[in-house]
Structure formats: structure tokens, C-alpha cells
Design a protein around this motif. Sequence first.
Motif, short mmCIF file in Angstrom:
data_model
loop_
_atom_site.label_atom_id
_atom_site.label_comp_id
_atom_site.label_asym_id
_atom_site.label_seq_id
_atom_site.Cartn_x
_atom_site.Cartn_y
_atom_site.Cartn_z
N TRP A 1 64.45 50.85 20.30
CA TRP A 1 64.30 52.60 19.55
C TRP A 1 64.50 53.45 20.33
N ASP B 1 66.99 53.75 15.32
CA ASP B 1 66.00 52.45 15.06
C ASP B 1 67.61 51.41 17.03
N ALA C 1 65.76 55.69 11.26
CA ALA C 1 65.24 54.85 10.75
C ALA C 1 64.00 56.22 10.01
N ALA D 1 60.79 45.36 11.48
CA ALA D 1 61.39 44.39 11.96
C ALA D 1 61.82 43.21 12.32
#
Length: 164
Positions: A33, A128, A134, A160
Motif C-alpha cells: 500500500w 493499493d 484505492a 482485501a
Amino acid sequence: MSNMPQVGQPAPEFSIPDEHETPVSLGDFSGQWIILYFYPKDNTPGCTTEAKDFSELNQEFSALGAKIFGVSPDSSQSHCKFIAKHNLTITLLSDPEHDLAETYGIWQLKKFMGKEYMGVVRSTFLIDPDGNIAYTWTNVKVKDHAQQVLTKLQELAAIASASS
């Protein structure tokens, strides 16, 4: 109209220098991330608060596999001083020609005390592990922003991991 990447779209690739003048590329962090936040200027009150807030929460972000990058038009030397002065634990990227800010659509016409000028619209992009946008925040208000980003990351990371 701005060309800001939208949620679900691939995040635009970049390679720009960090505070040590080491090139940092989005592709180097595939599978992680990324919090990419844009701010106007080192050592100004709002930007200092935002950088300190992200630094204070950096361990929580790291625990979720996230890396934080602050981006401004300031030089790498300015970033080094900013980091040292405030004991920041995040990576700052230097975008003096505002190419990255333009790529992300946040280099825009701003107004201040009756004057118009081009500048960074304080914005954050949550990218993401697959390299897609995201979540986005634009015209960010600094107060509690880092916590809002962390909360959204926790939510999305949970979804996720539940679906994998």
C-alpha cells in the motif's frame, strides 16, 4: 478540468528524488500500500502538522504494509532540513518542476488574498498493492487527516485480506 486519477484506475508511475536525492519509483513498491500525499511547502504550519501526524502514525501504517510519501515542490535539501527539524519518520519526495503534481491533477489555480497563482492542492492518494488508486482525498483539511487515511487503509486492507 483536472486529470486526477480516479478510484480503480492505475496510479500514474513516477520516479522522483527523495530527501537524499535517491530516485524513488512507484514500481519499487509493488505489492505494498502507498500513501502519496501532496503538500504545498516545507516548514509551513499546516504542512508541518500533516507531516508530523503521518510520522506519528507511521508504525501503524507500516504494520499494514503501507509506505508513506510526502510530495512537495521543495528541494531535497529543504526536505532534509524539514525532516531533521521535526524528527519526521516518513519519506519526502522532491517535485520542483511539479511534474508529479501535474500528473496527479493537483497542480491547479489557487487564490490567496485576492491573488491567483498555480500551486499544489493538498491531496492524498491511497494506492493499493496492485498499483491502483484505492481512495483519494482532495482539498485536504490537515486536522485528523493522517488518522482518516489510516482508518480508510485499515478498512480497505481488511476487505482485501478477507477476499484473498
